[in-house]
Design a protein around this motif. Structure first.
Motif, mmCIF file in Angstrom:
data_model
loop_
_atom_site.group_PDB
_atom_site.id
_atom_site.type_symbol
_atom_site.label_atom_id
_atom_site.label_comp_id
_atom_site.label_asym_id
_atom_site.label_seq_id
_atom_site.Cartn_x
_atom_site.Cartn_y
_atom_site.Cartn_z
ATOM 1 N N LEU A 5 44.137 46.676 30.375
ATOM 2 C CA LEU A 5 44.475 45.844 31.536
ATOM 3 C C LEU A 5 43.293 45.620 32.480
ATOM 4 N N LYS A 6 42.181 46.311 32.224
ATOM 5 C CA LYS A 6 40.988 46.202 33.083
ATOM 6 C C LYS A 6 41.344 46.517 34.539
ATOM 7 N N ILE A 7 42.012 47.652 34.717
ATOM 8 C CA ILE A 7 42.352 48.122 36.054
ATOM 9 C C ILE A 7 41.774 49.512 36.257
ATOM 10 N N LYS A 8 41.770 49.951 37.487
ATOM 11 C CA LYS A 8 41.312 51.290 37.827
ATOM 12 C C LYS A 8 42.513 52.081 38.318
ATOM 13 N N LEU A 55 46.476 52.088 41.923
ATOM 14 C CA LEU A 55 46.038 51.188 40.864
ATOM 15 C C LEU A 55 45.347 50.001 41.521
ATOM 16 N N THR A 56 44.163 49.629 41.023
ATOM 17 C CA THR A 56 43.398 48.514 41.589
ATOM 18 C C THR A 56 43.002 47.566 40.475
ATOM 19 N N GLY A 57 43.215 46.274 40.716
ATOM 20 C CA GLY A 57 42.855 45.242 39.747
ATOM 21 C C GLY A 57 43.526 43.928 40.126
ATOM 22 N N LEU A 58 43.566 43.007 39.172
ATOM 23 C CA LEU A 58 44.238 41.730 39.422
ATOM 24 C C LEU A 58 45.743 41.955 39.499
ATOM 25 N N PRO A 59 46.446 41.154 40.302
ATOM 26 C CA PRO A 59 47.869 41.413 40.570
ATOM 27 C C PRO A 59 48.742 41.587 39.324
ATOM 28 N N ASP A 60 48.632 40.699 38.358
ATOM 29 C CA ASP A 60 49.480 40.800 37.165
ATOM 30 C C ASP A 60 49.167 42.057 36.360
ATOM 31 N N GLN A 102 47.690 48.897 44.644
ATOM 32 C CA GLN A 102 49.071 49.315 44.890
ATOM 33 C C GLN A 102 49.172 50.813 44.659
ATOM 34 N N THR A 103 50.048 51.419 45.413
ATOM 35 C CA THR A 103 50.223 52.863 45.325
ATOM 36 C C THR A 103 51.559 53.184 44.688
#
Length: 194
Positions: A150-153, A168-173, A123-124
């Motif tokens: 959150l283990k996101i990038k 942001l990239t990762g699992l939706p929640d 998501q941007t």
């Protein structure tokens, strides 16, 4: 001995007579029973994406067998690669067929949700370029706790790029939580003056 049987005209006629009797049409009583069974069979279809057929079949066919035994029905799943063909559920008891269809729909919905939750998304978010350095913090001290927890990038544009877009990239929640935390960071800093 078998060559004698084939050469014996009398035995050949008997074999032909048996074969003719086997190919005769069913007697009327049997035809009625067959027709009655076909009439009494209830059939319903369930639309599903081809990639979800495996959920209905299960490992080694275990799920489909369980459904067929539990509901006393027959489940016909289209072959792999077929397009727009529904899953067919057949049985004699309308209620059991309906219950089986509901269970199949539930299995499909559960799998769709599982895939939605476990498939990474991007998501941007627009954050003014002037605030990027403050949001990142000295050596990433502001965003590192967010990315690790959150283990996101979180991808900011290059310094030479005038874009305000942060990805942001990762699992939706986790991505949703990351956006919320980034927006909280942005509100802590005063607006930039041009």
């Amino acid at each position: 001995m078998s060559s004698r049987i084939n050469n014996n005209p009398r035995e050949r006629r008997q074999v032909m007579k048996v074969n003719q009797e086997r190919s005769r049409p069913l007697p009327p009583s049997m035809s009625r029973m067959r027709a009655q069974w076909v009439e009494e069979t209830v059939s319903e279809t369930v639309k599903a994406d081809n990639c979800l057929f495996g959920v209905i079949i299960g490992p080694g066919g275990s799920t489909i067998k369980e459904l067929q035994v539990k509901y006393n029905i027959r489940v016909l799943v289209p072959r792999k690669g077929s397009k727009d063909e529904p899953i067919t559920v057949q049985g004699k008891d309308k209620t059991l067929v309906k219950n089986a269809v509901l269970r199949i729909k539930a299995l499909i919905a559960e799998e769709k949700e599982r895939r939605r939750v476990t498939t990474p998304v991007s998501q941007t978010l627009c954050i003014p370029k002037a605030l990027h350095g403050k949001v990142i913090g000295l050596q990433g001290q502001n965003i590192r706790p967010i990315t690790q927890a959150l283990k996101i990038k979180i991808q900011f544009p290059n310094k030479n790029d005038n874009s305000d877009e942060v990805t942001l990239t990762g699992l939706p929640d986790q991505v949703d939580q990351g956006i919320s935390r980034l927006l909280n960071l942005v509100t802590r800093f005063p607006p930039c003056r041009a």
